[in-house]
Each structure stands twice: as structure tokens, then as C-alpha cells.
Design a protein around this motif. Structure first.
Motif, PDB file in Angstrom:
ATOM      1  N   GLN A 188       0.682  -1.010   0.100  1.00 32.98           N
ATOM      2  CA  GLN A 188      -0.074   0.379  -0.123  1.00 32.98           C
ATOM      3  C   GLN A 188       1.130   1.053  -0.172  1.00 32.98           C
ATOM      4  N   LYS A 189       1.969   2.007   0.667  1.00 32.52           N
ATOM      5  CA  LYS A 189       2.745   2.705   1.093  1.00 32.52           C
ATOM      6  C   LYS A 189       2.871   2.885   0.180  1.00 32.52           C
ATOM      7  N   ASN A 190       3.993   1.209  -1.563  1.00 34.25           N
ATOM      8  CA  ASN A 190       4.631   1.545  -2.348  1.00 34.25           C
ATOM      9  C   ASN A 190       3.075   1.700  -3.501  1.00 34.25           C
ATOM     10  N   LEU A 191       2.339   1.682  -2.852  1.00 34.00           N
ATOM     11  CA  LEU A 191       0.784   1.747  -4.457  1.00 34.00           C
ATOM     12  C   LEU A 191       1.794   0.327  -5.547  1.00 34.00           C
ATOM     13  N   VAL A 192       1.685  -0.115  -5.167  1.00 33.07           N
ATOM     14  CA  VAL A 192       2.335  -1.588  -5.949  1.00 33.07           C
ATOM     15  C   VAL A 192       1.203  -2.511  -5.626  1.00 33.07           C
ATOM     16  N   TRP A 193       1.033  -2.984  -6.865  1.00 36.63           N
ATOM     17  CA  TRP A 193      -0.637  -3.710  -7.285  1.00 36.63           C
ATOM     18  C   TRP A 193      -0.606  -5.075  -6.406  1.00 36.63           C
ATOM     19  N   ARG A 194       1.074  -5.263  -6.797  1.00 39.70           N
ATOM     20  CA  ARG A 194       1.377  -7.820  -6.432  1.00 39.70           C
ATOM     21  C   ARG A 194       2.672  -7.357  -6.982  1.00 39.70           C
ATOM     22  N   ALA A 195       3.318  -8.314  -5.742  1.00 38.56           N
ATOM     23  CA  ALA A 195       4.524  -8.371  -5.355  1.00 38.56           C
ATOM     24  C   ALA A 195       5.447  -9.953  -5.236  1.00 38.56           C
ATOM     25  N   THR A 196       6.248 -10.607  -5.292  1.00 42.17           N
ATOM     26  CA  THR A 196       6.051 -11.817  -5.403  1.00 42.17           C
ATOM     27  C   THR A 196       6.583 -12.410  -4.415  1.00 42.17           C
ATOM     28  N   ILE A 197       6.407 -12.901  -3.791  1.00 44.31           N
ATOM     29  CA  ILE A 197       6.531 -13.338  -2.129  1.00 44.31           C
ATOM     30  C   ILE A 197       7.512 -15.573  -1.918  1.00 44.31           C
ATOM     31  N   GLY A 198       7.691 -15.841  -0.994  1.00 46.30           N
ATOM     32  CA  GLY A 198       8.262 -17.190  -0.979  1.00 46.30           C
ATOM     33  C   GLY A 198       7.653 -18.426  -1.208  1.00 46.30           C
ATOM     34  N   VAL A 199       6.887 -18.833  -1.666  1.00 52.99           N
ATOM     35  CA  VAL A 199       6.118 -19.824  -2.035  1.00 52.99           C
ATOM     36  C   VAL A 199       6.296 -20.557  -2.996  1.00 52.99           C
ATOM     37  N   SER A 200       5.877 -22.218  -3.387  1.00 52.21           N
ATOM     38  CA  SER A 200       6.278 -22.436  -4.776  1.00 52.21           C
ATOM     39  C   SER A 200       5.488 -23.270  -4.649  1.00 52.21           C
ATOM     40  N   ASP A 201       5.102 -24.477  -5.763  1.00 53.60           N
ATOM     41  CA  ASP A 201       4.974 -25.748  -6.011  1.00 53.60           C
ATOM     42  C   ASP A 201       5.671 -26.022  -6.964  1.00 53.60           C
ATOM     43  N   MET A 202       6.939 -25.849  -7.176  1.00 55.31           N
ATOM     44  CA  MET A 202       8.271 -25.920  -8.173  1.00 55.31           C
ATOM     45  C   MET A 202       8.550 -27.240  -7.777  1.00 55.31           C
ATOM     46  N   LYS A 203       8.791 -28.008  -6.794  1.00 58.33           N
ATOM     47  CA  LYS A 203       8.969 -28.854  -6.818  1.00 58.33           C
ATOM     48  C   LYS A 203       8.186 -30.743  -6.831  1.00 58.33           C
ATOM     49  N   THR A 204       7.008 -30.303  -6.442  1.00 65.91           N
ATOM     50  CA  THR A 204       5.398 -31.563  -6.411  1.00 65.91           C
ATOM     51  C   THR A 204       4.348 -30.574  -6.788  1.00 65.91           C
ATOM     52  N   GLU A 205       3.464 -31.025  -7.992  1.00 67.58           N
ATOM     53  CA  GLU A 205       2.402 -29.895  -8.121  1.00 67.58           C
ATOM     54  C   GLU A 205       1.577 -30.215  -6.825  1.00 67.58           C
ATOM     55  N   GLY A 206       1.605 -28.797  -6.149  1.00 76.00           N
ATOM     56  CA  GLY A 206       0.137 -28.904  -5.283  1.00 76.00           C
ATOM     57  C   GLY A 206       0.776 -29.414  -4.334  1.00 76.00           C
ATOM     58  N   GLN A 207       1.918 -29.062  -3.792  1.00 78.18           N
ATOM     59  CA  GLN A 207       2.856 -29.279  -2.304  1.00 78.18           C
ATOM     60  C   GLN A 207       3.883 -28.139  -2.275  1.00 78.18           C
ATOM     61  N   TRP A 208       2.888 -27.464  -1.975  1.00 78.37           N
ATOM     62  CA  TRP A 208       3.845 -25.842  -1.586  1.00 78.37           C
ATOM     63  C   TRP A 208       4.385 -25.435  -0.426  1.00 78.37           C
ATOM     64  N   MET A 209       5.524 -25.323  -0.583  1.00 81.50           N
ATOM     65  CA  MET A 209       6.779 -25.375   0.331  1.00 81.50           C
ATOM     66  C   MET A 209       7.264 -24.301  -0.336  1.00 81.50           C
ATOM     67  N   TYR A 210       7.891 -23.033   1.239  1.00 82.85           N
ATOM     68  CA  TYR A 210       8.390 -22.087   1.158  1.00 82.85           C
ATOM     69  C   TYR A 210       9.834 -22.011   0.738  1.00 82.85           C
ATOM     70  N   ALA A 211      10.603 -20.533   0.319  1.00 82.90           N
ATOM     71  CA  ALA A 211      11.267 -20.737  -0.592  1.00 82.90           C
ATOM     72  C   ALA A 211      12.539 -21.316   0.577  1.00 82.90           C
ATOM     73  N   ASN A 212      12.942 -21.015   2.287  1.00 84.20           N
ATOM     74  CA  ASN A 212      12.840 -21.933   2.497  1.00 84.20           C
ATOM     75  C   ASN A 212      13.991 -23.448   2.479  1.00 84.20           C
ATOM     76  N   GLY A 213      12.551 -23.971   1.745  1.00 85.65           N
ATOM     77  CA  GLY A 213      12.585 -25.714   2.005  1.00 85.65           C
ATOM     78  C   GLY A 213      11.727 -26.361   2.792  1.00 85.65           C
ATOM     79  N   GLN A 214      11.044 -25.439   3.996  1.00 86.23           N
ATOM     80  CA  GLN A 214      10.114 -25.833   4.796  1.00 86.23           C
ATOM     81  C   GLN A 214       8.569 -26.168   4.507  1.00 86.23           C
ATOM     82  N   PRO A 215       7.990 -27.164   4.952  1.00 86.70           N
ATOM     83  CA  PRO A 215       6.325 -27.375   4.260  1.00 86.70           C
ATOM     84  C   PRO A 215       5.661 -25.608   4.741  1.00 86.70           C
ATOM     85  N   MET A 216       4.034 -25.148   3.954  1.00 84.17           N
ATOM     86  CA  MET A 216       4.216 -23.818   4.374  1.00 84.17           C
ATOM     87  C   MET A 216       3.318 -24.170   6.002  1.00 84.17           C
ATOM     88  N   SER A 217       3.043 -23.683   6.346  1.00 84.87           N
ATOM     89  CA  SER A 217       2.391 -23.026   7.898  1.00 84.87           C
ATOM     90  C   SER A 217       1.266 -22.384   8.053  1.00 84.87           C
TER      91      SER A 217
END
Length: 241
Positions: free
Chosen positions: A167-196
Motif C-alpha cells: 500500500q505504501k508504495n502503490l504496488v499492485w502485486r509482488a512475488t513472495i516465497g512460496v511455490s509448488d515448483m518441486k512437486t505439483e500441489g505441494q506448496w513450500m516456502y523458499a527456504n524449503g520448509q512446508p507452508m504453515s
């Protein structure tokens, strides 16, 4: 022809101005240049943590003198003081290179980066919103270059903090550190830990093998899947030490 005792053409004794210039140059070269920033501590690090990379230990001094001694060292970016033992440990702390160890009895002070440069203190980390657009792979590398990662959003409090930066920087969207790149449907943090924790928009998440990354949006900080090769602004989570 010049006589045996005459000065050679073009060779004159140095003027006073030249001599003074040489002296000043020597003084400047030998000057100690302190690292920029101010020292900082909070409840997250005070009397709890010490980094690796100690430079030396000074004895018989108090906190103000310890800080002064750190300031005059060109590599000192942190110090710890034991008021009971009157000991000061100066550090060249390597950001993200070593895990801090628990050590009671010492108050740790870190040379804090400034909010003017986009570094916002959150716990023992900085959270920074980068306004240049990159794909998720290049964004991840940019974070790693600072010793950090794309952020692992683990709570409502952290999500709101990042949303406020959007909001402060008037940015509509920004990338965060979650993905299911390794296994489809299993979303993980960028540090390799499961999402909590997650905060998907009601229509922001569905099985899409080509959407392996995620962005936070201005829609109340909710998340949406994204194509990793798309270019967006991005967040970094950078350890303070």
C-alpha cells in the motif's frame, strides 16, 4: 652549459603547497571510515543471540565505549556487551552465512540498515520491497545476493506487514516465497520448509501446473498463483545477522 653546481632545468625544490598536499593525502589515506548506519537492539535479540565472526574482545568497558570502539573499526557491524563482566565483543557479522547461537548474558547491538534504503525491521530480519520487476528466479537471486530469500510468510501479522508495504508504495502485486515448483500441489516456502500459513484469494488458487509461484496482491494482502517467468515487483526477507 650549466655549471657543476647549478640546478638542472625543470627541477625545482618542492613548494610549500606541494608539501602540504602530500601530508594531507597521507592523512586521508590513513583515515578510518566507519560503516554507515546506527546501532540497534530489541527484545528479539537482546540477551539471547550472538552471531559468528567475532573480531576481538575488549575488557573493562561499558556499552557507550563498546559502541564507540565498534564504530572506529572499519569492519565492525555488530557488538555484544556484558554489563556483568564488563566485556565487549566486536563482530564482523556475516548476514545469513551462519546461524546465531543462543548465549545468555550478552546484549547484542546490530548496525541497522535504514528504512530510507527500504530495509524494514521485522523481528530479526529485514523485509524489503523491490520496485524493479523480475521473474521469480531472478528475484530469488537478487534476495540471495543480499544474504536472504523471498519471504516465508508464516503469520497474519507478517502478511499484514508486507501488505502495508504494498500500500505504501502503490504496488499492485509482488512475488513472495512460496511455490509448488518441486512437486505439483505441494506448496513450500523458499527456504524449503512446508507452508504453515496461507492467505489465498477465494479464486487465487486452483490446480494449474503452469502456475508454480505466488504473488501477494493489493486485494487485502491475499495471494494468487502466478507463472514463475512473469515479471513482478518482489519482497526479500534478509537476516539482520
Amino acid at each position: 652549459m650549466a655549471g657543476a653546481g647549478s640546478a638542472r632545468p625543470g627541477r625545482h625544490p618542492p613548494s610549500l603547497r606541494m608539501v602540504v598536499g602530500v601530508v594531507v593525502a597521507v592523512v586521508v589515506v590513513g583515515q578510518v571510515v566507519a560503516l554507515p548506519g546506527t546501532f540497534f537492539t530489541n527484545e528479539e535479540i537482546r540477551n539471547k543471540w550472538l552471531p559468528s565472526g567475532s573480531i576481538d574482545v575488549l575488557t573493562g568497558i561499558d556499552q557507550p565505549l563498546c559502541e564507540a570502539q565498534c564504530t572506529v573499526h572499519p569492519k565492525c557491524n555488530a557488538y555484544a556487551i556484558s554489563l556483568f563482566e564488563r566485556k565487549c565483543v566486536r563482530y564482523n557479522a556475516k548476514v545469513g552465512k551462519a546461524k546465531p547461537v543462543q548465549y545468555l548474558g550478552y546484549n547484542l547491538y546490530i548496525l541497522k540498515k535504514t528504512t530510507d534504503d527500504g530495509y524494514n525491521v521485522y523481528g530479526t530480519n529485514y523485509l524489503k520491497l523491490y520496485l524493479d520487476r523480475k521473474n521469480a528466479f531472478d528475484a530469488s537471486k537478487a534476495c540471495a545476493d543480499e544474504g536472504g530469500t523471498l519471504p516465508s510468510v508464516t503469520s497474519d501479522d507478517m502478511n499484514v506487514y508486507l501488505f502495508n508495504l504494498l500500500q505504501k508504495n502503490l504496488v499492485w502485486r509482488a512475488t513472495i516465497g512460496v511455490s509448488d515448483m518441486k512437486t505439483e500441489g505441494q506448496w513450500m516456502y523458499a527456504n524449503g520448509q512446508p507452508m504453515s500459513y496461507f492467505n489465498w484469494a477465494w479464486n487465487g488458487f486452483w490446480p494449474r501446473p503452469d502456475h508454480d509461484c505466488a504473488v501477494m496482491t493489493m486485494e487485502n494482502g491475499t495471494w494468487r498463483q502466478s507463472i514463475c517467468w512473469n515479471h513482478f515487483e518482489f519482497f526479500c526477507q534478509i537476516p539482520m545477522f
